[in-house]
Design a protein around this motif. Sequence first.
Motif, PDB file in Angstrom:
ATOM      1  N   UNK A   1       0.846  -1.179   0.000  1.00 24.89           N
ATOM      2  CA  UNK A   1       0.000   0.000   0.000  1.00 24.89           C
ATOM      3  C   UNK A   1       0.881   1.228   0.000  1.00 24.89           C
ATOM      4  N   UNK A   2       0.447   2.230  -0.750  1.00 23.49           N
ATOM      5  CA  UNK A   2       1.188   3.485  -0.801  1.00 23.49           C
ATOM      6  C   UNK A   2       1.025   4.213   0.524  1.00 23.49           C
ATOM      7  N   UNK A   3       2.131   4.678   1.084  1.00 22.31           N
ATOM      8  CA  UNK A   3       2.099   5.470   2.304  1.00 22.31           C
ATOM      9  C   UNK A   3       2.818   6.784   2.035  1.00 22.31           C
ATOM     10  N   UNK A   4       2.329   7.865   2.600  1.00 22.61           N
ATOM     11  CA  UNK A   4       3.012   9.145   2.368  1.00 22.61           C
ATOM     12  C   UNK A   4       4.409   9.128   2.966  1.00 22.61           C
ATOM     13  N   UNK A   5       5.322   9.799   2.300  1.00 25.54           N
ATOM     14  CA  UNK A   5       6.706   9.852   2.769  1.00 25.54           C
ATOM     15  C   UNK A   5       6.791  10.687   4.033  1.00 25.54           C
ATOM     16  N   UNK A   6       7.522  10.188   5.014  1.00 28.15           N
ATOM     17  CA  UNK A   6       7.682  10.922   6.263  1.00 28.15           C
ATOM     18  C   UNK A   6       8.726  12.020   6.122  1.00 28.15           C
ATOM     19  N   UNK A   7       9.724  11.771   5.297  1.00 27.51           N
ATOM     20  CA  UNK A   7      10.776  12.760   5.107  1.00 27.51           C
ATOM     21  C   UNK A   7      10.651  13.375   3.727  1.00 27.51           C
ATOM     22  N   UNK A   8      11.068  14.616   3.610  1.00 25.76           N
ATOM     23  CA  UNK A   8      11.036  15.263   2.307  1.00 25.76           C
ATOM     24  C   UNK A   8      12.173  14.723   1.451  1.00 25.76           C
ATOM     25  N   UNK A   9      12.023  14.892   0.171  1.00 31.38           N
ATOM     26  CA  UNK A   9      13.011  14.407  -0.769  1.00 31.38           C
ATOM     27  C   UNK A   9      14.292  15.231  -0.679  1.00 31.38           C
ATOM     28  N   UNK A  10      15.423  14.579  -0.901  1.00 33.63           N
ATOM     29  CA  UNK A  10      16.695  15.302  -0.893  1.00 33.63           C
ATOM     30  C   UNK A  10      16.751  16.249  -2.085  1.00 33.63           C
ATOM     31  N   UNK A  11      17.413  17.387  -1.933  1.00 36.61           N
ATOM     32  CA  UNK A  11      17.587  18.276  -3.096  1.00 36.61           C
ATOM     33  C   UNK A  11      18.373  17.571  -4.196  1.00 36.61           C
ATOM     34  N   UNK A  12      18.119  17.968  -5.428  1.00 36.69           N
ATOM     35  CA  UNK A  12      18.742  17.299  -6.576  1.00 36.69           C
ATOM     36  C   UNK A  12      20.275  17.256  -6.524  1.00 36.69           C
ATOM     37  N   UNK A  13      20.976  18.366  -6.214  1.00 41.49           N
ATOM     38  CA  UNK A  13      22.445  18.269  -6.175  1.00 41.49           C
ATOM     39  C   UNK A  13      22.935  17.290  -5.104  1.00 41.49           C
ATOM     40  N   UNK A  14      22.250  17.253  -3.973  1.00 44.87           N
ATOM     41  CA  UNK A  14      22.659  16.349  -2.903  1.00 44.87           C
ATOM     42  C   UNK A  14      22.401  14.908  -3.308  1.00 44.87           C
ATOM     43  N   UNK A  15      21.257  14.662  -3.938  1.00 50.52           N
ATOM     44  CA  UNK A  15      20.946  13.300  -4.384  1.00 50.52           C
ATOM     45  C   UNK A  15      21.928  12.837  -5.442  1.00 50.52           C
ATOM     46  N   UNK A  16      22.305  13.731  -6.355  1.00 50.19           N
ATOM     47  CA  UNK A  16      23.290  13.386  -7.389  1.00 50.19           C
ATOM     48  C   UNK A  16      24.626  13.009  -6.753  1.00 50.19           C
ATOM     49  N   UNK A  17      25.065  13.800  -5.769  1.00 46.59           N
ATOM     50  CA  UNK A  17      26.322  13.493  -5.084  1.00 46.59           C
ATOM     51  C   UNK A  17      26.220  12.179  -4.323  1.00 46.59           C
ATOM     52  N   UNK A  18      25.057  11.919  -3.726  1.00 53.64           N
ATOM     53  CA  UNK A  18      24.883  10.676  -2.969  1.00 53.64           C
ATOM     54  C   UNK A  18      24.917   9.459  -3.884  1.00 53.64           C
ATOM     55  N   UNK A  19      24.273   9.560  -5.040  1.00 54.29           N
ATOM     56  CA  UNK A  19      24.294   8.443  -5.988  1.00 54.29           C
ATOM     57  C   UNK A  19      25.712   8.200  -6.483  1.00 54.29           C
ATOM     58  N   UNK A  20      26.411   9.282  -6.784  1.00 51.85           N
ATOM     59  CA  UNK A  20      27.800   9.153  -7.229  1.00 51.85           C
ATOM     60  C   UNK A  20      28.652   8.484  -6.147  1.00 51.85           C
ATOM     61  N   UNK A  21      28.460   8.892  -4.900  1.00 52.01           N
ATOM     62  CA  UNK A  21      29.232   8.318  -3.794  1.00 52.01           C
ATOM     63  C   UNK A  21      28.923   6.834  -3.612  1.00 52.01           C
ATOM     64  N   UNK A  22      27.663   6.463  -3.727  1.00 53.30           N
ATOM     65  CA  UNK A  22      27.297   5.047  -3.570  1.00 53.30           C
ATOM     66  C   UNK A  22      27.939   4.205  -4.664  1.00 53.30           C
ATOM     67  N   UNK A  23      27.932   4.696  -5.884  1.00 46.01           N
ATOM     68  CA  UNK A  23      28.537   3.947  -6.991  1.00 46.01           C
ATOM     69  C   UNK A  23      30.045   3.803  -6.773  1.00 46.01           C
ATOM     70  N   UNK A  24      30.695   4.895  -6.364  1.00 45.23           N
ATOM     71  CA  UNK A  24      32.149   4.840  -6.147  1.00 45.23           C
ATOM     72  C   UNK A  24      32.486   3.885  -5.007  1.00 45.23           C
ATOM     73  N   UNK A  25      31.720   3.950  -3.922  1.00 42.36           N
ATOM     74  CA  UNK A  25      31.988   3.061  -2.785  1.00 42.36           C
ATOM     75  C   UNK A  25      31.758   1.606  -3.179  1.00 42.36           C
TER      76      UNK A  25
END
Length: 141
Positions: free
Chosen positions: A45-69
Amino acid sequence: MEGDGVRRHGHVPGENRAATKQPDTRGECGECDAFMDTGRQPLWQEEPAERTRMPDPVRTAAVRAVIIVALTLIQAMVAFLCTLAGSWYAFPAVLCTVASTVVATWGVLDVWVTRQVWIQRHGVRSQPSSTARELRRERRR
Protein backbone atom coordinates in the motif's frame (compact mmCIF):
# COMPACT_ATOMS: atom_id res chain seq x y z
CA MET A 1 6.94 -9.49 -20.84
CA GLU A 2 4.08 -10.12 -23.17
CA GLY A 3 2.02 -12.06 -20.62
CA ASP A 4 2.19 -9.23 -18.08
CA GLY A 5 -1.26 -8.03 -17.00
CA VAL A 6 0.03 -4.53 -16.37
CA ARG A 7 0.99 -3.88 -19.96
CA ARG A 8 -2.14 -5.24 -21.64
CA HIS A 9 -4.91 -4.32 -19.26
CA GLY A 10 -3.56 -1.37 -17.29
CA HIS A 11 -3.81 -2.97 -13.86
CA VAL A 12 -1.66 -4.95 -11.50
CA PRO A 13 -2.50 -8.63 -11.00
CA GLY A 14 -3.75 -9.15 -7.45
CA GLU A 15 -5.17 -5.66 -7.17
CA ASN A 16 -8.57 -5.50 -5.55
CA ARG A 17 -10.90 -3.48 -7.79
CA ALA A 18 -13.55 -2.94 -5.11
CA ALA A 19 -10.99 -1.32 -2.79
CA THR A 20 -9.52 0.94 -5.49
CA LYS A 21 -12.86 1.81 -7.15
CA GLN A 22 -11.47 1.42 -10.65
CA PRO A 23 -13.75 0.56 -13.55
CA ASP A 24 -13.83 -3.05 -14.65
CA THR A 25 -11.56 -3.22 -17.72
CA ARG A 26 -10.80 -6.91 -17.89
CA GLY A 27 -8.93 -8.33 -20.81
CA GLU A 28 -9.97 -11.03 -23.19
CA CYS A 29 -7.43 -13.57 -21.97
CA GLY A 30 -8.97 -14.23 -18.55
CA GLU A 31 -5.44 -14.41 -17.16
CA CYS A 32 -5.97 -11.45 -14.84
CA ASP A 33 -9.50 -12.48 -13.84
CA ALA A 34 -8.19 -15.26 -11.61
CA PHE A 35 -6.18 -12.68 -9.65
CA MET A 36 -8.89 -10.04 -9.53
CA ASP A 37 -11.71 -12.10 -8.06
CA THR A 38 -9.80 -13.42 -5.04
CA GLY A 39 -10.70 -10.47 -2.80
CA ARG A 40 -7.20 -10.40 -1.29
CA GLN A 41 -5.50 -7.25 -0.05
CA PRO A 42 -2.94 -5.69 -2.40
CA LEU A 43 0.66 -6.76 -1.88
CA TRP A 44 1.70 -3.25 -0.82
CA GLN A 45 0.00 0.00 0.00
CA GLU A 46 1.19 3.49 -0.80
CA GLU A 47 2.10 5.47 2.30
CA PRO A 48 3.01 9.15 2.37
CA ALA A 49 6.71 9.85 2.77
CA GLU A 50 7.68 10.92 6.26
CA ARG A 51 10.78 12.76 5.11
CA THR A 52 11.04 15.26 2.31
CA ARG A 53 13.01 14.41 -0.77
CA MET A 54 16.69 15.30 -0.89
CA PRO A 55 17.59 18.28 -3.10
CA ASP A 56 18.74 17.30 -6.58
CA PRO A 57 22.44 18.27 -6.17
CA VAL A 58 22.66 16.35 -2.90
CA ARG A 59 20.95 13.30 -4.38
CA THR A 60 23.29 13.39 -7.39
CA ALA A 61 26.32 13.49 -5.08
CA ALA A 62 24.88 10.68 -2.97
CA VAL A 63 24.29 8.44 -5.99
CA ARG A 64 27.80 9.15 -7.23
CA ALA A 65 29.23 8.32 -3.79
CA VAL A 66 27.30 5.05 -3.57
CA ILE A 67 28.54 3.95 -6.99
CA ILE A 68 32.15 4.84 -6.15
CA VAL A 69 31.99 3.06 -2.78
CA ALA A 70 30.43 -0.03 -4.38
CA LEU A 71 33.13 -0.18 -7.03
CA THR A 72 35.81 0.30 -4.36
CA LEU A 73 34.42 -2.61 -2.36
CA ILE A 74 34.38 -4.82 -5.45
CA GLN A 75 37.94 -3.79 -6.23
CA ALA A 76 39.01 -4.55 -2.65
CA MET A 77 37.42 -8.00 -2.91
CA VAL A 78 39.28 -8.67 -6.16
CA ALA A 79 42.55 -7.53 -4.58
CA PHE A 80 41.96 -9.75 -1.56
CA LEU A 81 41.14 -12.81 -3.67
CA CYS A 82 44.13 -12.21 -5.94
CA THR A 83 46.34 -11.97 -2.86
CA LEU A 84 45.00 -15.27 -1.57
CA ALA A 85 45.54 -16.89 -4.95
CA GLY A 86 49.06 -15.55 -5.25
CA SER A 87 48.32 -13.86 -8.54
CA TRP A 88 50.65 -11.30 -10.10
CA TYR A 89 47.68 -8.94 -10.27
CA ALA A 90 47.46 -8.68 -6.46
CA PHE A 91 49.98 -5.84 -6.06
CA PRO A 92 48.51 -3.51 -8.71
CA ALA A 93 45.02 -4.33 -7.44
CA VAL A 94 45.96 -3.37 -3.88
CA LEU A 95 47.49 -0.10 -5.11
CA CYS A 96 44.34 0.69 -7.10
CA THR A 97 42.19 -0.18 -4.09
CA VAL A 98 44.11 2.28 -1.92
CA ALA A 99 43.62 4.99 -4.56
CA SER A 100 39.94 4.10 -4.87
CA THR A 101 39.55 4.36 -1.11
CA VAL A 102 40.80 7.94 -1.28
CA VAL A 103 38.36 8.70 -4.09
CA ALA A 104 35.49 7.04 -2.19
CA THR A 105 36.29 9.12 0.88
CA TRP A 106 36.19 12.22 -1.28
CA GLY A 107 32.82 11.11 -2.70
CA VAL A 108 31.29 10.68 0.73
CA LEU A 109 32.66 14.04 1.88
CA ASP A 110 31.28 15.58 -1.31
CA VAL A 111 27.77 14.53 -0.24
CA TRP A 112 28.22 16.22 3.12
CA VAL A 113 29.71 19.41 1.63
CA THR A 114 27.05 19.60 -1.08
CA ARG A 115 24.32 19.24 1.54
CA GLN A 116 25.84 21.98 3.70
CA VAL A 117 26.22 24.33 0.72
CA TRP A 118 22.63 23.70 -0.36
CA ILE A 119 21.36 24.44 3.16
CA GLN A 120 23.38 27.67 3.26
CA ARG A 121 22.13 28.85 -0.12
CA HIS A 122 18.47 27.86 0.24
CA GLY A 123 17.95 28.16 3.97
CA VAL A 124 16.78 25.59 6.42
CA ARG A 125 13.39 23.97 6.30
CA SER A 126 11.48 26.50 8.32
CA GLN A 127 8.50 26.30 10.64
CA PRO A 128 5.88 29.08 10.55
CA SER A 129 7.61 30.93 13.39
CA SER A 130 11.09 30.50 11.95
CA THR A 131 13.30 33.53 11.43
CA ALA A 132 14.44 32.13 8.09
CA ARG A 133 10.92 32.44 6.69
CA GLU A 134 10.60 36.01 7.97
CA LEU A 135 13.91 36.93 6.33
CA ARG A 136 12.75 35.50 3.01
CA ARG A 137 9.52 37.52 3.24
CA GLU A 138 11.50 40.69 3.85
CA ARG A 139 13.77 39.96 0.88
CA ARG A 140 10.75 39.50 -1.39
CA ARG A 141 9.41 42.92 -0.38
